[in-house]
Design an enzyme around this catalytic site. Structure first.
Site, mmCIF file in Angstrom:
data_model
loop_
_atom_site.group_PDB
_atom_site.id
_atom_site.type_symbol
_atom_site.label_atom_id
_atom_site.label_comp_id
_atom_site.label_asym_id
_atom_site.label_seq_id
_atom_site.Cartn_x
_atom_site.Cartn_y
_atom_site.Cartn_z
ATOM 1 N N GLY A 12 0.785 -1.236 0.000
ATOM 2 C CA GLY A 12 0.000 0.000 0.000
ATOM 3 C C GLY A 12 0.813 1.281 0.000
ATOM 4 C CG LEU A 84 -1.366 -8.122 -7.578
ATOM 5 C CD1 LEU A 84 -0.375 -9.089 -6.970
ATOM 6 C CD2 LEU A 84 -0.688 -7.208 -8.594
ATOM 7 C CG HIS A 103 2.264 -2.755 -15.375
ATOM 8 N ND1 HIS A 103 1.817 -3.955 -14.833
ATOM 9 C CD2 HIS A 103 3.382 -3.046 -16.075
ATOM 10 C CE1 HIS A 103 2.626 -4.916 -15.223
ATOM 11 N NE2 HIS A 103 3.587 -4.396 -15.969
ATOM 12 C CG ASP A 144 -0.699 -5.239 -17.160
ATOM 13 O OD1 ASP A 144 -1.260 -4.599 -16.259
ATOM 14 O OD2 ASP A 144 -0.001 -6.235 -16.944
HETATM 15 C C1 GAR Z 1 3.453 -1.309 -7.458
HETATM 16 O O1 GAR Z 1 4.786 -1.316 -7.881
HETATM 17 C C2 GAR Z 1 2.528 -1.439 -8.650
HETATM 18 O O2 GAR Z 1 3.040 -0.827 -9.801
HETATM 19 C C3 GAR Z 1 2.492 -2.938 -8.806
HETATM 20 O O3 GAR Z 1 2.384 -3.427 -7.496
HETATM 21 C C4 GAR Z 1 3.143 -2.568 -6.636
HETATM 22 C C5 GAR Z 1 2.323 -2.268 -5.400
HETATM 23 O O4 GAR Z 1 3.119 -1.627 -4.441
HETATM 24 N N1 GAR Z 1 1.368 -3.335 -9.609
HETATM 25 C C6 GAR Z 1 1.436 -4.297 -10.524
HETATM 26 O O5 GAR Z 1 2.446 -4.962 -10.709
HETATM 27 C C7 GAR Z 1 0.160 -4.508 -11.323
HETATM 28 N N2 GAR Z 1 0.366 -5.407 -12.410
HETATM 29 P P1 GAR Z 1 2.458 -0.921 -3.173
HETATM 30 O O6 GAR Z 1 1.513 -1.942 -2.537
HETATM 31 O O7 GAR Z 1 3.600 -0.585 -2.280
HETATM 32 O O8 GAR Z 1 1.716 0.287 -3.685
#
Ligand code: GAR
Length: 189
Positions: A12, A84, A103, A144
């Protein structure tokens, strides 16, 4: 007043940045953070930021009850910040051009099923990419592949390992995601 809801499954950090950014804007509020993971770090972050959270089950997510849940907040935008699961097409139809995702790569590179988080950065490293970055895009029924709203790049050093690439990309996310949302809201006015 613009209302945002955030869907997040993980730590988060992006959700927290968005919440902090809009705390200082009087035209937009983050109404709630919804998660499909009871143990997600985002829950603790929202507690300290005083933002309501709500857990939903996989069964609810797949049912029409999920649309009812979203509708109950009357959101102007739904933000996926480290969420996800694939969004059901009924939900996309209910909220056309109102669901956006971040992404951690320069799409269309390193997107699609299974390409998330650290998997992306390892693939970027394996291919010796000279740069990586982030993509903020609308969500459609394919992983995506929705229309890109904004991309930001960072140069990579051949010495960077996947963790260092992840750090560089995360810095871009934290810097650009919230202001891009603010611009989008302004353009939609
Ligand atoms: C982020 O880096 C986001 O870009 C990625 O998950 C991470 C969440 O981090 N999303 C994906 O890979 C979607 N395909 P966070 O929970 O620290 O915000």
């Amino acid at each position: 007043m613009n209302k945002l809801i955030i869907l997040a499954s993980g730590s988060g950090s992006n959700a927290a940045k968005i919440i902090e950014y809009f705390e200082n804007q009087d035209d937009t509020i983050v109404s709630a953070v919804l998660t499909d993971n009871r143990h997600a770090g985002v829950l603790d972050k929202c507690k300290s930021l005083n933002i309501p959270t709500l857990y939903f089950s996989a069964a609810l997510f797949r049912s029409s009850g999920f649309i009812d849940l979203l509708n109950s907040f009357g959101p102007d935008l739904i933000i996926l910040a480290g969420f996800l699961k694939k969004i059901p097409s009924e939900v996309i139809a209910e909220y056309p051009d109102k669901i956006i995702n971040i992404h951690p790569s320069l799409l269309p590179k390193y997107g699609g099923k299974g390409m998330y988080g650290a998997h992306v950065h390892h693939a970027v490293k394996e291919n010796n990419e000279p740069e990586s970055g982030i993509s903020i895009h609308y969500v459609n029924e394919h992983y995506d592949q929705g229309q890109i709203i904004a991309q930001f790049k960072v140069a990579l050093d051949s010495q960077d390992n996947a963790e260092q690439i992840a750090k560089k990309v995360q810095q871009l996310e934290h810097l650009h995601f919230a202001p891009t949302i603010a611009t989008l809201l302004k353009n939609n006015e």
